[in-house]
Design a protein around this motif. Structure first.
Motif, PDB file in Angstrom:
ATOM      1  N   PRO A 195      34.256  38.016   4.896  1.00  0.00           N
ATOM      2  CA  PRO A 195      35.580  37.566   4.432  1.00  0.00           C
ATOM      3  C   PRO A 195      35.811  36.068   4.622  1.00  0.00           C
ATOM      4  O   PRO A 195      36.528  35.448   3.840  1.00  0.00           O
ATOM      5  CB  PRO A 195      36.554  38.376   5.286  1.00  0.00           C
ATOM      6  N   LEU A 196      35.212  35.483   5.636  1.00  0.00           N
ATOM      7  CA  LEU A 196      35.355  34.047   5.861  1.00  0.00           C
ATOM      8  C   LEU A 196      34.503  33.246   4.875  1.00  0.00           C
ATOM      9  O   LEU A 196      34.973  32.296   4.252  1.00  0.00           O
ATOM     10  CB  LEU A 196      34.948  33.697   7.295  1.00  0.00           C
ATOM     11  N   VAL A 197      33.272  33.666   4.704  1.00  0.00           N
ATOM     12  CA  VAL A 197      32.293  32.903   3.927  1.00  0.00           C
ATOM     13  C   VAL A 197      32.602  32.907   2.434  1.00  0.00           C
ATOM     14  O   VAL A 197      32.357  31.912   1.750  1.00  0.00           O
ATOM     15  CB  VAL A 197      30.871  33.444   4.210  1.00  0.00           C
ATOM     16  N   VAL A 198      33.145  34.001   1.903  1.00  0.00           N
ATOM     17  CA  VAL A 198      33.320  34.111   0.449  1.00  0.00           C
ATOM     18  C   VAL A 198      34.262  33.073  -0.134  1.00  0.00           C
ATOM     19  O   VAL A 198      34.171  32.758  -1.326  1.00  0.00           O
ATOM     20  CB  VAL A 198      33.805  35.517   0.023  1.00  0.00           C
ATOM     21  N   HIS A 199      35.127  32.513   0.655  1.00  0.00           N
ATOM     22  CA  HIS A 199      36.096  31.564   0.116  1.00  0.00           C
ATOM     23  C   HIS A 199      35.497  30.185  -0.167  1.00  0.00           C
ATOM     24  O   HIS A 199      36.023  29.442  -0.988  1.00  0.00           O
ATOM     25  CB  HIS A 199      37.302  31.469   1.053  1.00  0.00           C
ATOM     26  N   PHE A 200      34.390  29.860   0.478  1.00  0.00           N
ATOM     27  CA  PHE A 200      33.753  28.566   0.239  1.00  0.00           C
ATOM     28  C   PHE A 200      33.163  28.448  -1.170  1.00  0.00           C
ATOM     29  O   PHE A 200      33.437  27.465  -1.863  1.00  0.00           O
ATOM     30  CB  PHE A 200      32.704  28.267   1.320  1.00  0.00           C
ATOM     31  N   VAL A 256      27.407  45.533   4.186  1.00  0.00           N
ATOM     32  CA  VAL A 256      27.254  46.835   3.537  1.00  0.00           C
ATOM     33  C   VAL A 256      26.417  47.783   4.391  1.00  0.00           C
ATOM     34  O   VAL A 256      26.584  49.005   4.319  1.00  0.00           O
ATOM     35  CB  VAL A 256      26.618  46.659   2.137  1.00  0.00           C
ATOM     36  N   LEU A 257      25.552  47.255   5.228  1.00  0.00           N
ATOM     37  CA  LEU A 257      24.639  48.087   6.005  1.00  0.00           C
ATOM     38  C   LEU A 257      25.340  49.115   6.887  1.00  0.00           C
ATOM     39  O   LEU A 257      24.858  50.229   7.041  1.00  0.00           O
ATOM     40  CB  LEU A 257      23.734  47.202   6.875  1.00  0.00           C
ATOM     41  N   ASP A 258      26.469  48.759   7.468  1.00  0.00           N
ATOM     42  CA  ASP A 258      27.131  49.626   8.427  1.00  0.00           C
ATOM     43  C   ASP A 258      28.289  50.434   7.847  1.00  0.00           C
ATOM     44  O   ASP A 258      28.992  51.108   8.582  1.00  0.00           O
ATOM     45  CB  ASP A 258      27.679  48.791   9.592  1.00  0.00           C
ATOM     46  N   GLY A 297      35.988  47.664   4.846  1.00  0.00           N
ATOM     47  CA  GLY A 297      35.940  46.620   5.861  1.00  0.00           C
ATOM     48  C   GLY A 297      37.199  46.494   6.688  1.00  0.00           C
ATOM     49  O   GLY A 297      37.298  45.619   7.540  1.00  0.00           O
ATOM     50  N   VAL A 298      38.182  47.348   6.452  1.00  0.00           N
ATOM     51  CA  VAL A 298      39.423  47.293   7.202  1.00  0.00           C
ATOM     52  C   VAL A 298      39.349  48.350   8.297  1.00  0.00           C
ATOM     53  O   VAL A 298      39.145  49.523   8.023  1.00  0.00           O
ATOM     54  CB  VAL A 298      40.648  47.558   6.294  1.00  0.00           C
ATOM     55  N   LYS A 299      39.492  47.911   9.510  1.00  0.00           N
ATOM     56  CA  LYS A 299      39.398  48.821  10.651  1.00  0.00           C
ATOM     57  C   LYS A 299      40.731  49.549  10.831  1.00  0.00           C
ATOM     58  O   LYS A 299      41.790  48.928  10.835  1.00  0.00           O
ATOM     59  CB  LYS A 299      39.086  48.013  11.911  1.00  0.00           C
ATOM     60  N   LYS A 300      40.671  50.851  10.951  1.00  0.00           N
ATOM     61  CA  LYS A 300      41.883  51.629  11.204  1.00  0.00           C
ATOM     62  C   LYS A 300      42.186  51.571  12.690  1.00  0.00           C
ATOM     63  O   LYS A 300      41.301  51.741  13.521  1.00  0.00           O
ATOM     64  CB  LYS A 300      41.683  53.068  10.760  1.00  0.00           C
ATOM     65  N   ILE A 301      43.452  51.327  13.009  1.00  0.00           N
ATOM     66  CA  ILE A 301      43.854  51.303  14.408  1.00  0.00           C
ATOM     67  C   ILE A 301      44.933  52.359  14.627  1.00  0.00           C
ATOM     68  O   ILE A 301      45.680  52.702  13.715  1.00  0.00           O
ATOM     69  CB  ILE A 301      44.366  49.911  14.840  1.00  0.00           C
ATOM     70  N   ALA A 302      44.987  52.872  15.812  1.00  0.00           N
ATOM     71  CA  ALA A 302      45.981  53.890  16.128  1.00  0.00           C
ATOM     72  C   ALA A 302      47.343  53.237  16.315  1.00  0.00           C
ATOM     73  O   ALA A 302      47.459  52.184  16.942  1.00  0.00           O
ATOM     74  CB  ALA A 302      45.573  54.634  17.396  1.00  0.00           C
ATOM     75  N   ALA A 303      48.369  53.868  15.764  1.00  0.00           N
ATOM     76  CA  ALA A 303      49.731  53.367  15.931  1.00  0.00           C
ATOM     77  C   ALA A 303      50.250  53.801  17.290  1.00  0.00           C
ATOM     78  O   ALA A 303      50.074  54.944  17.692  1.00  0.00           O
ATOM     79  CB  ALA A 303      50.617  53.897  14.818  1.00  0.00           C
ATOM     80  N   ARG A 304      50.867  52.878  17.997  1.00  0.00           N
ATOM     81  CA  ARG A 304      51.439  53.215  19.300  1.00  0.00           C
ATOM     82  C   ARG A 304      52.921  53.499  19.120  1.00  0.00           C
ATOM     83  O   ARG A 304      53.593  52.823  18.349  1.00  0.00           O
ATOM     84  CB  ARG A 304      51.280  52.048  20.269  1.00  0.00           C
TER      85      ARG A 304
END
Length: 173
Positions: free
Chosen positions: A9-14, A67-69, A143-150
């Motif tokens: 996500p950082l590299v693609v903008h260059f 993509v590997l993971d 690529g978006v990590k799901k997080i638990a809602a508190r």
């Protein structure tokens, strides 16, 4: 775990910024009447094109690494595959254009109309590649990590039974 986690996500903008600005500068170099302005625009445009092509290689490498993971649905996998095909095509085209411009002519010279048409097509392909990548993130959650809602915890001494005391008087959404 991939060797370059979360760099994509950082590299693609260059490459996006460098290639789109190179396209504008090289088009300006072709259209400007002043020789000195045209030469300056051509030089900067050539450098941006060459740097953007190298940046596209890094974006492709980090994307392949990312993509590997991935463990995603079949629909998301298909969307990623489409994005990857566009990325490989676009990167190859940008590298060829950088060689054509960087090694084939003086950096201060005005680009030909044929070169500019191919560059504009490559910029459109790059934009579409970026669009497909954004769709992967926003439509499929790639690529978006799901997080638990508190649950909301009220500060000490404040009751949370009647709802959020900080929201008193606010209209519900």
């Amino acid at each position: 775990m991939s060797p370059l986690p979360n760099w994509h996500p950082l590299v693609v903008h260059f490459p996006i910024a460098l290639i789109l600005s190179a396209t504008a500068l090289l088009l300006a170099a072709r259209l400007l009447r002043s020789e000195s302005w045209a030469a300056s625009a051509a030089t900067v445009g050539t450098w941006n094109l060459c740097l953007g092509a190298v940046a596209a290689l890094f974006a492709l490498a980090t994307g392949l690494s990312a993509v590997l993971d991935l463990d995603v649905s079949a629909a998301a996998r298909q969307a990623i595959s489409s994005h990857l095909k566009w990325a490989m095509f676009t990167t190859l085209l940008l590298l060829l254009l950088a060689v054509w411009r960087g090694a084939g002519s003086a950096s201060r010279s005005r680009p030909s109309w044929i070169f500019l048409i191919v560059l504009i097509a490559a910029s459109a392909a790059l934009s579409f590649t970026g669009y497909r990548g954004g769709k992967n993130v926003y439509e499929y959650g790639v690529g978006v990590k799901k997080i638990a809602a508190r649950p909301f915890e009220a500060p000490r001494g404040v009751s949370n039974e009647a709802g959020c005391p900080y929201c008193t008087g606010m209209e519900p959404v």
